[in-house]
Structure formats: C-alpha cells, structure tokens
Design an enzyme around this catalytic site. Structure first.
Site, PDB file in Angstrom:
ATOM      1  N   ASP A  60       0.913  -1.236  -0.005  1.00 19.34           N
ATOM      2  CA  ASP A  60      -0.078  -0.110   0.259  1.00 19.34           C
ATOM      3  C   ASP A  60       1.104   1.062  -0.029  1.00 19.34           C
ATOM      4  O   ASP A  60       2.224   1.074   0.022  1.00 19.34           O
ATOM      5  CB  ASP A  60      -1.081  -0.016   1.312  1.00 19.34           C
ATOM      6  CG  ASP A  60      -0.135   0.168   2.472  1.00 19.34           C
ATOM      7  OD1 ASP A  60       1.029   0.298   2.474  1.00 19.34           O
ATOM      8  OD2 ASP A  60      -1.057  -0.212   3.476  1.00 19.34           O
ATOM      9  N   SER A  61       0.390   2.424  -0.025  1.00 18.20           N
ATOM     10  CA  SER A  61       0.958   3.482  -0.174  1.00 18.20           C
ATOM     11  C   SER A  61       1.436   4.038   1.196  1.00 18.20           C
ATOM     12  O   SER A  61       2.432   4.923   1.230  1.00 18.20           O
ATOM     13  CB  SER A  61       0.215   4.710  -0.730  1.00 18.20           C
ATOM     14  OG  SER A  61      -0.770   5.255  -0.023  1.00 18.20           O
ATOM     15  N   GLY A  62       0.966   3.589   2.324  1.00 21.70           N
ATOM     16  CA  GLY A  62       1.138   4.246   3.756  1.00 21.70           C
ATOM     17  C   GLY A  62       0.217   5.194   3.941  1.00 21.70           C
ATOM     18  O   GLY A  62       0.203   5.424   5.366  1.00 21.70           O
ATOM     19  N   GLY A  63      -0.452   5.574   3.148  1.00 21.92           N
ATOM     20  CA  GLY A  63      -1.201   6.736   3.523  1.00 21.92           C
ATOM     21  C   GLY A  63      -2.420   6.203   4.396  1.00 21.92           C
ATOM     22  O   GLY A  63      -2.778   7.271   5.283  1.00 21.92           O
ATOM     23  N   ASP A 114      -3.090   8.290  -1.789  1.00 22.85           N
ATOM     24  CA  ASP A 114      -4.446   8.901  -1.749  1.00 22.85           C
ATOM     25  C   ASP A 114      -4.828   9.545  -0.415  1.00 22.85           C
ATOM     26  O   ASP A 114      -4.343   9.134   0.741  1.00 22.85           O
ATOM     27  CB  ASP A 114      -5.646   7.999  -2.102  1.00 22.85           C
ATOM     28  CG  ASP A 114      -5.801   6.918  -1.264  1.00 22.85           C
ATOM     29  OD1 ASP A 114      -4.870   6.413  -0.418  1.00 22.85           O
ATOM     30  OD2 ASP A 114      -6.678   6.126  -1.398  1.00 22.85           O
ATOM     31  N   GLN A 168     -11.662   7.060  -5.339  1.00 19.69           N
ATOM     32  CA  GLN A 168     -12.068   7.754  -3.980  1.00 19.69           C
ATOM     33  C   GLN A 168     -13.361   8.289  -4.456  1.00 19.69           C
ATOM     34  O   GLN A 168     -13.949   8.306  -5.403  1.00 19.69           O
ATOM     35  CB  GLN A 168     -11.176   8.680  -3.256  1.00 19.69           C
ATOM     36  CG  GLN A 168      -9.935   8.128  -2.582  1.00 19.69           C
ATOM     37  CD  GLN A 168     -10.358   7.322  -1.639  1.00 19.69           C
ATOM     38  OE1 GLN A 168     -11.288   7.471  -0.878  1.00 19.69           O
ATOM     39  NE2 GLN A 168      -9.212   6.464  -0.911  1.00 19.69           N
ATOM     40  N   ASP A 245      -8.071  -7.410   0.121  1.00 17.28           N
ATOM     41  CA  ASP A 245      -7.058  -7.718   1.208  1.00 17.28           C
ATOM     42  C   ASP A 245      -7.774  -7.512   2.477  1.00 17.28           C
ATOM     43  O   ASP A 245      -8.622  -6.503   2.718  1.00 17.28           O
ATOM     44  CB  ASP A 245      -5.875  -6.767   1.270  1.00 17.28           C
ATOM     45  CG  ASP A 245      -6.333  -5.347   1.781  1.00 17.28           C
ATOM     46  OD1 ASP A 245      -6.637  -4.769   0.806  1.00 17.28           O
ATOM     47  OD2 ASP A 245      -5.853  -4.910   2.812  1.00 17.28           O
ATOM     48  N   CYS A 283     -14.335 -28.321   7.093  1.00 21.18           N
ATOM     49  CA  CYS A 283     -13.043 -27.842   6.264  1.00 21.18           C
ATOM     50  C   CYS A 283     -11.829 -28.835   6.345  1.00 21.18           C
ATOM     51  O   CYS A 283     -11.591 -29.792   7.181  1.00 21.18           O
ATOM     52  CB  CYS A 283     -12.601 -26.816   7.411  1.00 21.18           C
ATOM     53  SG  CYS A 283     -11.102 -25.994   7.237  1.00 21.18           S
ATOM     54  N   CYS A 285      -8.461 -28.077   6.336  1.00 21.70           N
ATOM     55  CA  CYS A 285      -7.272 -27.339   6.588  1.00 21.70           C
ATOM     56  C   CYS A 285      -6.503 -28.264   7.773  1.00 21.70           C
ATOM     57  O   CYS A 285      -7.180 -29.043   8.562  1.00 21.70           O
ATOM     58  CB  CYS A 285      -7.223 -25.954   7.208  1.00 21.70           C
ATOM     59  SG  CYS A 285      -7.765 -25.844   9.006  1.00 21.70           S
ATOM     60  N   CYS A 288      -8.160 -28.102  11.384  1.00 18.16           N
ATOM     61  CA  CYS A 288      -9.663 -28.624  11.369  1.00 18.16           C
ATOM     62  C   CYS A 288      -9.111 -30.283  11.085  1.00 18.16           C
ATOM     63  O   CYS A 288     -10.024 -31.156  12.025  1.00 18.16           O
ATOM     64  CB  CYS A 288     -10.345 -28.360  10.397  1.00 18.16           C
ATOM     65  SG  CYS A 288     -11.180 -26.881  10.783  1.00 18.16           S
ATOM     66  N   HIS A 314      -6.385 -21.834   9.961  1.00 19.49           N
ATOM     67  CA  HIS A 314      -7.781 -22.167   9.550  1.00 19.49           C
ATOM     68  C   HIS A 314      -8.373 -20.971   8.980  1.00 19.49           C
ATOM     69  O   HIS A 314      -8.905 -21.083   7.886  1.00 19.49           O
ATOM     70  CB  HIS A 314      -8.698 -22.539  10.495  1.00 19.49           C
ATOM     71  CG  HIS A 314     -10.230 -22.537   9.967  1.00 19.49           C
ATOM     72  ND1 HIS A 314     -10.556 -23.604   9.480  1.00 19.49           N
ATOM     73  CD2 HIS A 314     -10.838 -21.723  10.415  1.00 19.49           C
ATOM     74  CE1 HIS A 314     -11.842 -23.092   9.382  1.00 19.49           C
ATOM     75  NE2 HIS A 314     -12.147 -21.977   9.676  1.00 19.49           N
TER      76      HIS A 314
HETATM   77 ZN   LIG Z   1     -10.006 -25.433   9.084  1.00 18.68          ZN
END
Ligand SMILES: [Zn+2]
Length: 352
Positions: A60-63, A114, A168, A245, A283, A285, A288, A314
């Site tokens: 990201d820009s840090g903004g 921005d 924006q 994200d 799940c 994973c 789990c 998870h």
């Molecule tokens: Zn899981």
C-alpha cells in the site's frame, strides 16, 4: 491477499502460506518505512529477498496508516505530514515519496498515495479529498514513469513493478464517477476502490461497489481495498471485484474467532471445553483435520502462541478456499448457485 504488515503474516510462516495456496501477500509501506526502513530493504535486494518470499507482493502507499493517526498528522497539497507512532519523529509522505519508497521495496504492485477521510463525510469534504487524490495520483504516476526511465538516486529493486490507481469519493456516486474518469485518464496498470469498509453499513458499501466497479476497465483487475467479511467477498465479486485484502482472518484468529462455513465461532466459549469436534467440520485445513475445539480452546485460554498460528491457519485457509471456490464457480457458470448456498449457511452473527 493475506496481510503481512511488517514483512510477515502474523503467527504464520511463508511455508504455511505457500501450502495454503496464497498467491500474493500485502505489505504495509508505513510500517516497513519506519522499521527497518526502505534503504535497508533496498540494500538487502528488495522486500522479496529480504523476507524470503518469492511470490508476488502488493504494497500500500502508507497513506491509510498515516490518516489513521488522526491527531498526529496534517494534510496539505504537498503531502501528509505525520509523526511516527514509534518515536514521534516528523515525516512528510508525498505522492512522490510513497512511489520512491515502494520502488525501493520492489513490490510487484505499488499503490498511489490517496487522501483517506473519516466517515461519514459531507459531500464537500469527500469531493475535496477525491480531487486532491486525483492531483496526487497524477504526480505519483509521473514519478513512477520517471523512475522507470531514470532511477537516479533511488534503488529500484523490481523494474517490473506495476502501479495501481485508487478511486475515491466516499459514498457519493457522482464523486465516484468523477474519480473513475480522472484516474483512468491518468492511466494506471489497474485500479482499486478505496475509502470503503471504514464503518459504513454493508449495503452502502455494496451500492458504491455496484456503481463504481462497472465503470472501471474490464481488462485489468479491480481491487477493493480492506474488505472484509466472507459474505462481502461473494457480494463484491458479484458486483465486479477481483482482488481483496483484509486483516480480518488473521486478527480475528488471534482473538480466538474462527470464520467457518456456518459463521463465526468464538473458541473461548465455555461450551467448547470438552467438545472433541473440529472447529469447522466441513474444512480440510491442517487445524481442522488434526485438532479439537477442546484443545484449541485450551491453547487460547492459557495463552499459548501456537493458538494464534493454528487459528490463523484455519481462517486463512477458509478465505483462500472461498476465493478458489468462487473462481471455479465463475468458470463453470455456477456462481449464483454457490452464492446462494453460502448465504444459506454462513452467518455474521457469532454462534453462542
Ligand atoms: Zn479449518
């Protein structure tokens, strides 16, 4: 994109991320700029080499972090002046500086600086910030192009870096339209929608996305910044978003909250003390497949570090797998069916 704020996705190794199938991670420019510093990372050969991650990175820009500092920053046309949350040192983050720092980091995707505003905002405030963001975007693009031609004093560690513009305009459709036209006119490799997931109700966010996303070019990815809950992924993909994200899967994991196919599950709940079933029975994973709610509750209650790791494994699997299922459904033309099924089982309300 799992969020690796300071060069690491909290509690998780890169090997875990690769096994989870994470194709890209996000790094936060603000934090990396303050510690260990962009010069140091550039001397190490760039962020990929420094942190030992070979797959793509978006910075990201840090903004966003600077604007979250509230009382510790001042915005003017040149840029955003802020005091470090670490030692109070004064810094000036300009569109050019944000571009330079990300060139030094050598991420694969860099974001423009921005102006982020608090919500709810008036039309005038939102318009002013949006128009300033456009002027900043033009400066950032010019700097980016100049660095490609002649890096000068800056160590550009990834010559193949792409730069995304950010739309924006708050919750005002007419401002979003103006921002899209202005940002696309400058010409970026792709575009993001910023300024959402900042406290507005989900239906408002969905409306802004539904208005904005179709205005963006359809031959490059559209990135919705900082969203969100699993059901938001479905609703925003349905409205034209490709990239997301969010710190939610890892942050909530560290707070003992599992995001599951049935909704939210708080592992600290006393009713799980002797529950031998996995956190999310549907799940696949590692967590789990291997551990019970009773054991995971115990780890969390006594403050074992492993709790953060296993819970994060998870939650990240759940997010990445949800996106994989969405992509697959889009290919096979079954997205609407999957979306309906998901909403029938997933709930935002915590399970008691
Ligand atoms: Zn899981």
């Amino acid at each position: 994109m799992p969020v690796g704020t300071r060069g690491a996705v909290k509690a998780i190794t890169h090997r875990d991320l690769e096994e989870l199938g994470a194709e890209i991670i996000l790094g936060n420019t603000y934090h990396l700029f303050l510690r260990p510093g962009a010069d140091l990372i550039a001397r190490a050969g760039g962020l990929h080499r420094f942190i030992g991650w070979t797959r793509p990175i978006l910075t990201d820009s840090g903004g966003y972090q600077v604007f979250s500092l509230a009382t510790m920053r001042k915005v003017r046309e040149e840029g955003a002046e802020f005091r470090s949350h670490l030692d109070g040192a004064l810094h000036l983050l300009t569109p050019e500086a944000a571009t330079d720092i990300q060139a030094q980091l050598g991420s694969d995707i860099a974001m423009v600086l921005d102006e982020c505003i608090a919500t709810p905002a008036t039309l005038d405030t939102a318009r002013e910030a949006m128009q300033r963001s456009l002027r900043w975007a033009a400066r950032a693009r010019e700097r980016f192009r100049r660095l490609q031609d002649d890096p000068g004093q800056i160590a550009v560690t990834n010559p193949g870096q792409a730069q995304f513009g950010i739309v924006q305009g708050g919750t005002f459709p007419e401002l979003r339209t103006e921002s899209v036209h202005g940002t696309v006119a400058i010409g970026f490799d792709a575009y993001a929608i910023g300024g959402l997931s900042v406290g507005e109700p989900p239906p408002v966010m969905y409306d802004v996305v539904a208005h904005t996303a179709p205005l963006l070019p359809d031959d490059s990815p559209r990135y919705l910044m900082g969203t969100g809950m699993p059901d938001d992924l479905f609703e925003c993909v349905a409205r034209g978003i490709d990239m997301f994200d969010c710190v939610l899967p890892t942050r909530n994991a560290r707070n003992g909250q599992f995001l599951t196919n049935a909704g939210l599950l708080s592992i600290k709940n006393a009713r799980f003390a002797e529950d031998q079933s996995p956190p999310d029975p549907g799940c696949s994973c590692y967590t789990c497949r291997t551990f019970s709610r009773a054991y995971l509750r115990h780890l969390y209650m006594v403050g074992e570090m492993t709790a953060a790791t296993l819970n994060s494994l998870h939650n990240l699997h759940f997010y990445l797998d949800t996106m994989r299922r969405i992509r697959e459904a889009l290919v096979f033309g079954t997205f609407e069916k999957l979306r309906l099924e998901f909403h029938q089982t997933f709930s935002r309300r915590p399970r008691i």
